[in-house]
Design an enzyme around this catalytic site. Structure first.
Site, short mmCIF file in Angstrom:
data_model
loop_
_atom_site.label_atom_id
_atom_site.label_comp_id
_atom_site.label_asym_id
_atom_site.label_seq_id
_atom_site.Cartn_x
_atom_site.Cartn_y
_atom_site.Cartn_z
N TYR A 1 32.88 -38.74 9.15
CA TYR A 1 32.05 -39.96 9.25
C TYR A 1 32.92 -41.21 9.28
O TYR A 1 32.74 -42.09 10.13
CB TYR A 1 31.11 -40.04 8.04
CG TYR A 1 29.97 -39.10 8.13
CD1 TYR A 1 28.79 -39.49 8.76
CD2 TYR A 1 30.05 -37.81 7.63
CE1 TYR A 1 27.72 -38.62 8.87
CE2 TYR A 1 28.99 -36.94 7.74
CZ TYR A 1 27.83 -37.35 8.36
OH TYR A 1 26.79 -36.49 8.48
N VAL B 1 47.51 -33.05 10.04
CA VAL B 1 48.42 -33.94 9.33
C VAL B 1 49.02 -33.20 8.15
O VAL B 1 48.31 -32.48 7.43
CB VAL B 1 47.65 -35.17 8.81
CG1 VAL B 1 48.57 -36.11 8.07
CG2 VAL B 1 46.93 -35.86 9.93
N GLU C 1 20.08 -27.69 -1.01
CA GLU C 1 19.88 -27.72 0.45
C GLU C 1 20.23 -26.36 1.07
O GLU C 1 19.57 -25.90 2.00
CB GLU C 1 20.72 -28.84 1.07
CG GLU C 1 20.18 -30.22 0.68
CD GLU C 1 20.65 -31.36 1.56
OE1 GLU C 1 21.76 -31.27 2.12
OE2 GLU C 1 19.89 -32.34 1.70
N LYS D 1 14.32 -37.46 6.33
CA LYS D 1 15.68 -36.90 6.44
C LYS D 1 16.10 -36.86 7.92
O LYS D 1 17.24 -37.17 8.27
CB LYS D 1 15.68 -35.49 5.83
CG LYS D 1 16.97 -34.77 5.88
CD LYS D 1 17.84 -35.08 4.69
CE LYS D 1 19.15 -34.32 4.74
NZ LYS D 1 20.11 -34.81 3.78
#
Ligand code: FAD
Ligand code: NAD
Length: 397
Positions: A13, A81, A169, A372
Site C-alpha cells: 500500500y 532488497v 476474517e 467493506k
C-alpha cells in the site's frame, strides 16, 4: 549535477501510493524514480485471507505492477532488497547489485509474528504474502483429497490461531468456502471442524459487545468452535497443543496470532522501536538524510502519544502525504506534517456479513459487508482510477 535518484522499497500500500503520488507531482525529467519489489505484482494484503480460503480469483488480489504505473516517471525493478548503507546512500540487493539513492522510501511492510512458539514456523500456514496465502488454499484442497484416501478426520479439522481481525476474517472465509469443497469432494459437511483458538477472553477485542456477540452468534450458527482463553503452545505436523492440557488432531493451523514489522529491518543499521522505524511528523526517518518510511514498517507517534496501528488505512494516508513530501524535498520546499484521520474499521466474516464502525456509525450484517466492499473499491480507485477499479472489482471470483 545529475537528476536526483529516488528509490522506493516495497510495492505494498505504502510504496504503490507513494509511486502514484510522485507520478502525479513530479515533472518529466525532474527525478529518476525506481520502485523495487520482490515480485512484479502488487498484492492487496487486506484480501489475502480470501486467497487463503480460495474465495476470490487471483486477478482480484495480485495486480501487475508495470500496469499500475501510469507514466514513465517511475521505473519498476523486480528485486529483493538485502541491505542498506545509509552513510554511502546505497541499497544492496540479494543479487549483489548495488543501487544508489538521494531520496529513499522504506515501505517494506509486515511479517507475521510467531512469538517463538515451537513448531509454528515449521508447520503452521501464514497469511503473509500472496504466495504464502495461496499455499493455504492448495493445502486445504490436498487435505480434502487425503481424507478421501484414509478417512482420517484430522484432515478435515481446520484450526485458526487468533481471533483478532485477521483470524476472524479467515474463519469467515472458511465458513463460506468449505461447504463448496465438501460438495466438490462429496464429503458430508458434518465431517468438517473449524476451530478458532484465541488466548484472550474475547474475539475481536477492539469491537464493542454488540459486534462481538453478533460475530460469535454467526460463527457458532455456522458450526465454528470458538475457544477463547485458550493459548496455542505448540504446533506439530498432525496436532495442535493447547495450554489447557488438551490437543487437537489437525494438519492445518492457519496462524493469525499477530504481526510485526519486516524482520529485515533488524539487520540494518537502524534504531528501532518495537521493530519499527521511528519517523518524525514529516515521515522522515530520524537521523538519516533523505530517508522516509511509511506503513507497517514505520513507528509514528500520534497526537495521543500512541503509535499508529499496522493498517492499510494508516499506510495509504501516510503515503498520500509522503509522496508530495519527497517531491518537496527534491525541490527544496517545505514539507507537510502528517496527521492521521481514523475513518473507521470493518471486519468481514465471509462475503455476506461483516461488523464495523465507520465514521462513528456502528453496523453489523450485510450492510457492513457492503461497506467493506466500498472501502476496497475506494483503494482501487485511488490506485488506478474508475476503469481500473471496475475491472478489478468485476474480476471473476
Ligand atoms: P505491505 O502491504 O506489507 O507491503 C510491503 C511490500 O514490500 C510487499 O509488496 C512485499 O512483497 C515487499 N517486500 C517485503 N520485503 C521485501 C524485500 N526484502 N525486497 C523487496 N520487496 C520486499 N488493514 C486495514 O486497514 N484494513 C483491512 O481491512 C485490513 N485487512 C487485512 C487483512 C489481512 C488478511 C491482513 C494480513 C492484513 C490486513 N490489514 C488491513 C493490514 C494491512 O494489510 C497492512 O497494514 C498493510 O498491508 C501495510 O502496508 P505496507 O505498504 O506498509 O506493507
Ligand atoms: P492481532 O494482534 O490484532 O490479533 C492476533 C490475535 O491472536 C490476538 O487476539 C491474540 O490474543 C491472539 N493470539 C496470539 N498468540 C496466540 C496464541 N498462542 N494462541 C491463541 N491466540 C493467540 O493481529 P491481526 O489480527 O493479524 O491484525 C494485525 C493488524 O492488521 C492489526 O493492526 C489489524 O488492525 C490489521 N487488520 C485489520 C483488518 C481490518 O481492518 N478488517 C483485518 C486484518 C488485519
Amino acid at each position: 549535477m545529475g537528476k536526483p535518484k529516488v528509490i522506493i522499497l516495497g510495492a505494498g500500500y505504502g510504496g504503490m501510493i507513494v509511486s502514484r503520488e510522485l507520478e502525479k507531482t513530479l515533472m518529466k525529467g525532474e527525478a529518476d524514480v525506481t520502485l523495487i519489489n520482490k515480485h512484479d505484482y502488487h498484492y492487496i494484503s487486506t484480501q489475502l485471507h480470501k486467497i487463503g480460503a480460495g474465495t476470490v480469483s487471483d486477478d482480484h488480489v495480485a495486480l501487475h505492477i508495470p500496469d499500475l504505473l501510469k507514466t514513465n516517471h517511475v521505473k519498476f525493478m523486480k528485486a529483493t532488497v538485502k541491505n542498506t548503507d545509509f552513510t554511502e546512500k546505497k541499497i544492496i540487493l540479494e543479487s549483489g547489485e548495488i543501487v544508489e539513492y538521494d531520496y529513499l522510501l522504506i515501505a517494506l511492510g509486515f511479517d507475521v509474528d510467531t512469538f517463538g512458539i515451537p513448531g509454528v514456523e515449521e508447520f503452521a500456514f501464514k497469511i503473509r504474502s500472496f504466495r504464502s496465502s495461496k499455499a493455504i488454499h492448495y493445502h486445504i484442497r490436498k487435505e480434502f483429497a487425503a481424507y478421501k484416501e484414509d478417512l482420517d478426520s484430522s484432515h478435515l479439522t481446520f484450526v485458526v490461531a487468533g481471533a483478532g481481525f485477521t483470524g476472524i476474517e479467515m474463519v469467515g472465509e472458511l465458513v463460506d468456502q468449505l461447504p463448496k469443497l465438501c460438495k466438490e469432494y462429496a464429503i458430508p459437511y458434518k465431517k468438517i471442524r473449524i476451530i478458532n483458538v484465541e488466548s484472550s477472553d474475547s474475539i475481536l477485542p477492539f469491537f464493542d459487545r454488540k459486534a462481538i456477540d453478533f460475530t460469535s452468534a454467526y460463527l457458532q450458527k455456522n458450526s465454528v468452535e470458538l475457544m477463547t482463553s485458550t493459548k496455542i503452545i505448540q504446533c506439530k505436523k498432525d496436532a495442535i497443543i493447547l495450554d489447557n492440557g488438551f490437543q487437537i488432531s489437525a494438519r492445518t493451523l492457519i496462524w493469525s496470532g499477530g504481526v510485526r514489522a519486516n524482520r529485515l529491518l533488524e539487520q540494518w543499521d537502524l534504531q528501532l522501536i518495537n521493530g519499527r522505524i521511528p519517523v518524525d511528523k514529516y515521515l522522515r526517518v530520524n537521523g538519516l538524510d533523505g530517508v522516509f518510511c511509511v506503513g507497517d514498517a514505520a513507528y509514528f507517534l500520534n497526537e495521543d502519544e500512541k503509535a499508529l496501528p499496522a493498517t492499510a488505512q494508516v499506510a495509504i494516508q501516510q503515503a498520500q502525504v509522503c509522496g508530495p513530501n519527497i517531491a518537496a524535498a527534491i525541490r527544496g520546499q517545505g514539507l507537510k506534517p502528517f496527521t492521521y484521520h481514523h475513518k473507521g474499521t470493518v471486519a468481514s466474516i465471509g462475503s455476506k456479513v461483516a461488523v464495523g464502525n465507520v465514521f462513528g456509525l456502528k453496523m453489523t450484517g450485510f450492510f457492513a459487508a457492503l461497506m467493506k466492499q466500498v472501502v476496497e473499491a475506494r483503494y482501487l480507485f485511488v490506485l488506478g482510477g474508475p476503469v481500473f477499479m471496475a475491472k478489478v472489482m468485476l474480476a471473476k471470483s
